[in-house]
Structure formats: C-alpha cells, structure tokens
Design an enzyme around this catalytic site. Structure first.
Site, PDB file in Angstrom:
ATOM      1  N   LEU A   6       7.249  21.425  64.142  1.00 13.27           N
ATOM      2  CA  LEU A   6       6.953  23.173  64.214  1.00 13.27           C
ATOM      3  C   LEU A   6       8.312  23.774  64.122  1.00 13.27           C
ATOM      4  O   LEU A   6       9.097  23.754  65.048  1.00 13.27           O
ATOM      5  CB  LEU A   6       6.334  23.337  65.495  1.00 13.27           C
ATOM      6  N   GLY A 135       4.614  22.016  81.865  1.00 15.44           N
ATOM      7  CA  GLY A 135       3.272  21.772  82.007  1.00 15.44           C
ATOM      8  C   GLY A 135       3.454  20.249  82.609  1.00 15.44           C
ATOM      9  O   GLY A 135       4.190  19.563  82.012  1.00 15.44           O
ATOM     10  N   ASN A 160       5.611  17.777  80.420  1.00 15.49           N
ATOM     11  CA  ASN A 160       5.243  17.558  78.618  1.00 15.49           C
ATOM     12  C   ASN A 160       6.393  17.630  77.875  1.00 15.49           C
ATOM     13  O   ASN A 160       7.070  18.847  78.114  1.00 15.49           O
ATOM     14  CB  ASN A 160       4.025  18.590  78.512  1.00 15.49           C
ATOM     15  N   HIS A 308      45.240  32.312  65.422  1.00 18.33           N
ATOM     16  CA  HIS A 308      46.394  32.423  66.365  1.00 18.33           C
ATOM     17  C   HIS A 308      46.321  32.534  67.720  1.00 18.33           C
ATOM     18  O   HIS A 308      45.546  33.299  68.316  1.00 18.33           O
ATOM     19  CB  HIS A 308      47.356  33.295  65.714  1.00 18.33           C
TER      20      HIS A 308
HETATM   21  P1  TTP Z   1       8.955  28.164  71.618  1.00 21.08           P
HETATM   22  O1  TTP Z   1      10.519  27.832  71.888  1.00 21.08           O
HETATM   23  O2  TTP Z   1       8.075  28.489  72.457  1.00 21.08           O
HETATM   24  O3  TTP Z   1       9.203  29.630  70.541  1.00 21.08           O
HETATM   25  P2  TTP Z   1      10.339  30.236  69.556  1.00 21.08           P
HETATM   26  O4  TTP Z   1      11.018  29.039  68.972  1.00 21.08           O
HETATM   27  O5  TTP Z   1       9.880  31.286  68.738  1.00 21.08           O
HETATM   28  O6  TTP Z   1      11.534  30.772  70.540  1.00 21.08           O
HETATM   29  P3  TTP Z   1      11.603  32.063  71.451  1.00 21.08           P
HETATM   30  O7  TTP Z   1      10.362  31.743  72.867  1.00 21.08           O
HETATM   31  O8  TTP Z   1      12.826  32.224  72.076  1.00 21.08           O
HETATM   32  O9  TTP Z   1      11.419  33.346  70.892  1.00 21.08           O
HETATM   33  O10 TTP Z   1       8.493  27.343  70.310  1.00 21.08           O
HETATM   34  C1  TTP Z   1       8.385  26.021  70.569  1.00 21.08           C
HETATM   35  C2  TTP Z   1       8.520  25.318  69.094  1.00 21.08           C
HETATM   36  O11 TTP Z   1       7.154  25.667  68.410  1.00 21.08           O
HETATM   37  C3  TTP Z   1       9.621  25.828  68.247  1.00 21.08           C
HETATM   38  O12 TTP Z   1      10.041  24.526  67.544  1.00 21.08           O
HETATM   39  C4  TTP Z   1       8.958  26.905  67.379  1.00 21.08           C
HETATM   40  C5  TTP Z   1       7.582  26.261  67.002  1.00 21.08           C
HETATM   41  N1  TTP Z   1       6.450  27.538  66.888  1.00 21.08           N
HETATM   42  C6  TTP Z   1       5.929  27.675  66.045  1.00 21.08           C
HETATM   43  O13 TTP Z   1       6.232  27.060  65.081  1.00 21.08           O
HETATM   44  N2  TTP Z   1       4.928  28.641  66.004  1.00 21.08           N
HETATM   45  C7  TTP Z   1       4.718  29.307  66.827  1.00 21.08           C
HETATM   46  O14 TTP Z   1       3.848  30.553  67.010  1.00 21.08           O
HETATM   47  C8  TTP Z   1       5.327  29.286  68.091  1.00 21.08           C
HETATM   48  C9  TTP Z   1       4.795  29.916  69.478  1.00 21.08           C
HETATM   49  C10 TTP Z   1       6.387  28.289  68.192  1.00 21.08           C
END
Ligand code: TTP
Length: 393
Positions: A6, A135, A160, A308
């Site tokens: 993800l 979680g 989790n 520097h």
């Molecule tokens: P998060 O850390 O919850 O979301 P984010 O990466 O957008 O960061 P922030 O909350 O600072 O804006 O996401 C957990 C993981 O899942 C991360 O690898 C990104 C991914 N993710 C997606 O690919 N799609 C999504 O819709 C969400 C919410 C997360």
C-alpha cells in the site's frame, strides 16, 4: 503468493517532507521507505508485487519498474485515499489466490514477515506498552479471535502491525462499509477472516510505522545501524573513517574529515575538507557537507548543501536545501523535556529529548541563522541573516 504494497498515501503528517515525494518514497538508508517492505516480501518468497499507487504515483513506478529483484511488479491506482481496504480493492483485478498485504510506510521484522507468509491466514503483531493507542488483537493460543480498535480495556498487548496474509476468498470481502473515521479499513476485512478462518498471529521483534518526521529519523537509525563498512568512493588519506561507514562509488571524502558510523554517504555526495559527521547519518545523493560543519544523527536529503561553519543535529533536511554559513540547529531543550513538533497544525511531543529541525525541499537559510529545536521550515522557506527562528515558517 502475491504481495500487495500500500503506497497510495501522501503522508500529510510528514509534511513538508512529502511535498515532492510521497511518504513511501522518502529515503531510509540506501532506498526508499517502501522498498524495505518490498524487500521483506521478496525475501519471504512473494511471487509478484502489486503496488497500490496514488499520490506521487510516477516516482513509485519509476523506482520499481516492472521487475524488482527478479519479481514481477504490477500497479493498481487508487484515485482517492478512501482507506486501506479500498486500496486493496483497487488491486483486486490483479489478485489470484491467497495474498499478503503490507503497508508501504512500515518497517517490519523481515523474519516475522517470512513466518507470516508461511502461516497464512495470518496477521503480524507487535507487543506495545500502551495497547489502547492501537488496533489490538484478542487471542486464544496462537489464534486471533478478534481485533478491537483503540480499546479502553485492551485484551492483550499485541498491536496490529499492518502485515496480513488473507485467504483467496477475501478478494470478495473488500467492499466493507466506511468506519467511524470515514475510511474503508483493512482491519474490517481481517475481522471477517477471523470469523471464517483460523487466523494466526506472528509476533515481530521490531516494527515501526513511519507517520511523522521524527519517525523517518528513527527509521534511518534502525536501517543505518545494519550497515557494514564498505568504502568505494574516493577517500583522502587524511580522512578518518571510524566504524560502519559506507561511502558509495562516486562520493568523495576530503582531508581532515572524521566520520563516525553508522554513516552512509551516497553516490555524488561530498564531505569536507575538515568536517565531522556522526551516526546515524544519511547524506543523500549529491549532498555536500563542507568545511567546519558537524552533522550528527540526521538525514540530509539529495542535493542539499551545508557548506560552511554549521551544526546540524537530530534533524531531517529535504532535498536541495541550502544552509548558509554559520547556520546552527538546537536539538535540546534546557528543561530537558521532549522536543515538540507541529503535525497538522498541532504541537506534538516527539518523545525525543534530542530533536532538531525539519526542513522542506528548496529551503534556504541565510548566514548565521539559528534554528530552535522543533522548528519546521516549509518548502522553499528562507531566513534573513542572523535570524533566530523559534517558530515554524
Ligand atoms: P496512513 O499512514 O494511515 O495514511 P497516509 O500514508 O496517507 O499518511 P497520513 O495519515 O499522514 O496522511 O496509511 C497507511 C498505509 O496505507 C500507507 O502505506 C499508505 C496506505 N494507504 C493507501 O494506500 N490508501 C489509503 O487510502 C490509505 C488511507 C492508506
């Protein structure tokens, strides 16, 4: 088995560092953050990587291409960040059989990921001191019986860790309703798996979720500590490299430089003459640390210059930053309290006694700038000569 990574999120909590790179592409030692999860998946035997991209998709695609370490890579585009289950749903058409899901912004214990892949359906877990922030898994023996979000009365200390192996059937379960915070959550898919299958958990020895800037520093501390000395670049005879120091080919270390590992000097970077670099520090590609500069426990992004008479400690500098002569960073409060940083408009404790500054890409400080501990300079910010910066800009 296929592994879904993800990597569609921007990383709003890590701004301004995510201005030109999505959070999964920020540097952790010699590769982007997401590559560490990809490595764990490949080492665990993944036969295909399915990378979910969105914000900054091109940089992720350019990095992995269509083959990563001999494993084919496919992409799925998630247009709107509607949650982790929604992200996996974007990848659904590519899925065939049992599949793993890893967060592209987490660092995992690679051995535990290998165990996870062998024992699916399964979920990675980490023992934490304050489970009510996570979680939390309910368990019976090695089996997971439930997962509860941020419980006031946690059933276990097993949080989790955002690593899963799902049965093939889970492909049909991805249209979960939005949670209270308005996202379609992968944990709801896990809850269904727990109802219908025997899901085991695998406890990790170490795990890190990189959400805020100091966690990027922590991620580098972790991965730089795994470095073994390897000097391929040009090192002057009068330089002193101590401990695990890596100087990549095309990097140069000039006379009078002392480097105490773990330090990684990437290709094209130059240090010295007469500089002192202490671990754990990453000097990105084409970065420059010059005369009478001390850098300690920091990330200096690609193309950034501290040329520097400066001190940089416990800080994260983005790309193409320029520190004028005599720029000094404070990294300790006199009351010894943990340094605070602004995250999405709120001052939050980093939990670190020592933390310096976060500097967005292309920011420039003028000569004799003092930056107070916990200050963030936004992308392209500037300071005036002799300025003492105590607030974000
Ligand atoms: P998060 O850390 O919850 O979301 P984010 O990466 O957008 O960061 P922030 O909350 O600072 O804006 O996401 C957990 C993981 O899942 C991360 O690898 C990104 C991914 N993710 C997606 O690919 N799609 C999504 O819709 C969400 C919410 C997360």
């Amino acid at each position: 088995m296929q592994a879904v990574l993800l990597a569609a999120g921007e990383g709003t909590r890590i701004r301004p560092l995510s201005a030109s790179l999505p959070k999964p592409m920020l540097p952790v030692a010699d590769r982007p953050l997401v590559a560490h999860a990809a490595d764990a998946a490949v080492d665990a035997g993944a036969e295909e990587l399915v990378v979910v991209v969105g914000y900054g998709a091109e940089t992720v695609r350019n990095y992995f291409g269509d083959d990563y370490r001999g494993v084919p890579v496919r992409y799925a585009v998630q247009d709107e960040q509607a949650g982790t289950a929604d992200a996996v749903r974007a990848a659904r058409e590519h899925l065939d059989g049992a599949f793993a899901v890893l967060n592209g912004d987490n660092l995992y214990d690679p051995e535990a990921v290998a165990d996870l892949f062998e024992s699916g359906p399964s979920v990675g877990a980490i023992r934490v001191d304050e489970p009510s922030n996570y979680g939390v898994l309910s368990t019976a023996g090695d089996a997971v019986t439930d997962i509860v979000e941020k419980p006031t009365d946690p059933p276990t200390d097993l949080a989790n860790a955002g690593a899963y192996v799902f049965p093939a059937e889970a492909r049909e379960w991805l249209d979960v309703p939005a949670s209270e915070r308005g996202e379609r959550e992968i944990t709801d898919v896990l809850a269904r798996a727990v109802e219908e299958y025997d899901v085991s958990y695998v406890a990790m020895d170490r795990w890190l979720d990189v959400g805020r800037p100091w966690e990027l520093l922590e991620a580098n501390e972790w991965k730089l500590a795994e470095l073994e000395r390897d000097v391929r670049g040009e090192v002057h005879d009068d330089a002193d490299l101590r401990g695990p120091v890596v100087v990549e080919e095309g990097a140069t270390i000039d006379a009078g430089v002392v480097i105490e590992g773990p330090v990684l000097v990437r290709a094209g970077a130059s240090v010295g003459p007469n500089a002192y670099v202490r671990g754990a520090t990453l000097l990105g590609e084409d970065a420059h640390v010059g005369h009478s500069v001390e850098v300690k426990n920091s990330v200096v992004g690609e193309g950034s210059h501290v040329a520097h008479l400066s001190y940089v400690g416990d800080s994260v500098l983005g790309r193409n930053v320029n520190f004028g002569a005599g720029t000094n960073v404070a990294n300790l409060r006199h009351d010894d309290e943990a340094v605070k940083l602004t995250v999405k408009g709120e001052r939050i404790s980093t939990g670190r006694r020592k933390f310096g500054v976060v500097v967005g890409d292309d920011a420039k400080t003028a000569i004799n700038t003092s930056l107070n501990a916990g200050v963030t300079l936004s992308t392209g910010a500037t300071t005036t000569p002799g300025e003492v910066v105590t607030r974000d800009r």
